[in-house]
Write a protein that holds these residues in place. Structure first.
Motif, short mmCIF file in Angstrom:
data_model
loop_
_atom_site.label_atom_id
_atom_site.label_comp_id
_atom_site.label_asym_id
_atom_site.label_seq_id
_atom_site.Cartn_x
_atom_site.Cartn_y
_atom_site.Cartn_z
N ILE A 129 0.85 -1.19 0.00
CA ILE A 129 0.00 0.00 0.00
C ILE A 129 0.88 1.25 0.00
O ILE A 129 1.66 1.46 0.93
N LEU A 130 0.77 2.04 -1.05
CA LEU A 130 1.53 3.28 -1.17
C LEU A 130 0.60 4.47 -0.99
O LEU A 130 -0.51 4.49 -1.55
N LEU A 131 1.03 5.46 -0.22
CA LEU A 131 0.21 6.64 0.02
C LEU A 131 1.03 7.92 -0.19
O LEU A 131 2.25 7.93 0.01
N ASN A 132 0.33 8.98 -0.62
CA ASN A 132 0.90 10.33 -0.70
C ASN A 132 2.14 10.40 -1.59
O ASN A 132 2.08 10.00 -2.75
N ASP A 133 3.27 10.87 -1.07
CA ASP A 133 4.46 11.04 -1.91
C ASP A 133 4.99 9.72 -2.45
O ASP A 133 5.68 9.70 -3.48
N GLN A 134 4.70 8.63 -1.75
CA GLN A 134 5.14 7.33 -2.25
C GLN A 134 4.47 7.00 -3.59
O GLN A 134 5.05 6.30 -4.43
N VAL A 135 3.26 7.52 -3.78
CA VAL A 135 2.55 7.31 -5.04
C VAL A 135 3.28 8.04 -6.17
O VAL A 135 3.48 7.49 -7.26
N LEU A 187 3.22 -9.80 -9.24
CA LEU A 187 2.42 -8.59 -9.38
C LEU A 187 1.31 -8.80 -10.39
O LEU A 187 1.53 -9.26 -11.51
N ARG A 188 0.07 -8.44 -10.00
CA ARG A 188 -1.08 -8.66 -10.87
C ARG A 188 -1.80 -7.38 -11.27
O ARG A 188 -2.57 -7.37 -12.22
N GLY A 189 -1.61 -6.29 -10.51
CA GLY A 189 -2.28 -5.05 -10.87
C GLY A 189 -1.92 -3.93 -9.93
O GLY A 189 -1.32 -4.14 -8.87
N GLN A 190 -2.29 -2.70 -10.33
CA GLN A 190 -2.03 -1.51 -9.53
C GLN A 190 -3.33 -0.71 -9.44
O GLN A 190 -3.81 -0.21 -10.46
N LEU A 191 -3.88 -0.61 -8.25
CA LEU A 191 -5.16 0.07 -8.05
C LEU A 191 -4.91 1.47 -7.47
O LEU A 191 -4.46 1.61 -6.33
N ILE A 209 -2.37 0.78 -4.65
CA ILE A 209 -2.22 -0.53 -4.03
C ILE A 209 -1.64 -1.48 -5.07
O ILE A 209 -2.24 -1.71 -6.13
N LEU A 210 -0.48 -2.02 -4.78
CA LEU A 210 0.14 -3.01 -5.65
C LEU A 210 -0.39 -4.38 -5.22
O LEU A 210 -0.19 -4.80 -4.08
#
Length: 204
Positions: free
Chosen positions: A51-57, A175-179, A100-101
């Motif tokens: 789970i990536l949030l904020n600047d990580q995105v 890895l199957r997708g990035q939401l 979300i990876l």
């Protein structure tokens, strides 16, 4: 509101922002709960998530994905216009509140294949169903609970190696997708549906 109405509200929203009135901790906990309670074949619980949030995105889309795709596209002789268009698209994703990876743990699948040989060839397909269920469940929950929009991307397998290195994921995670998700800044066009006669058969 009924679950069917929640499903109707779940659309692909591409104009997203970080103007979200929900704490990061709440978002993370809700996402975890949805993954935990999403069904899987043989209760395999094979789904995994980063789970990536904020600047990580921003770092993910404008650094990791953009640099990886640029290298691949240049090697294939892509034009400067194509490169610019790709970077612009990735930059739009980078404005999301979160990404979300979504992964499937291949070790879980292999173990099930060994335990249940008659079904061995089916477990990879069932794994894909599991990640699809998780994707839609997260997507619908974020929409229904917080009014957020989302879109699902698939830049795998091109970015797989870089993702594994950057986020130190186990080698068995595929890895199957990035939401992407965030505040809705623009509504999508109305959705058209094919005729029921082409899609359903009912026997009663």
């Amino acid at each position: 509101m009924s679950f069917v109405e929640d499903l109707k509200k779940r659309r692909s929203h591409y104009a997203l922002s970080r103007k979200v009135d929900v704490t990061d901790d709440t978002l993370v906990e809700v996402i975890k709960e949805v993954v935990r309670y999403s069904p899987s074949a043989f209760n395999s619980q094979s789904s995994r998530a980063v789970i990536l949030l904020n600047d990580q995105v921003s770092t993910f889309w404008n650094d990791l994905v953009a640099n990886t795709l640029e290298s691949v596209m240049k090697a294939k002789g892509a034009s400067e216009e194509a490169l610019a268009a790709t970077k612009a698209k990735l930059n739009s994703f980078s404005k999301s509140k979160g990404t979300i990876l979504l992964f499937e743990d291949q070790d879980v699948i292999k173990n099930l294949q060994e335990q249940f040989p008659p079904y061995a060839e089916n477990f990879p397909d069932w794994s894909e169903q599991s990640t699809g269920i998780v994707s839609v469940n997260i997507w619908t929950t974020l929409s229904a609970e917080f009014g957020l929009g989302a879109n699902l991307q698939h830049y795998n397998p091109v970015i797989d190696d870089q993702v594994a290195k950057r986020y130190a994921v186990p080698t068995s995670w595929k890895l199957r997708g990035q939401l992407n998700f965030g505040n809705i800044e623009a509504e999508p066009h109305p959705k058209d549906f094919i005729k029921d006669d082409n899609r359903f058969k009912v026997f009663a």
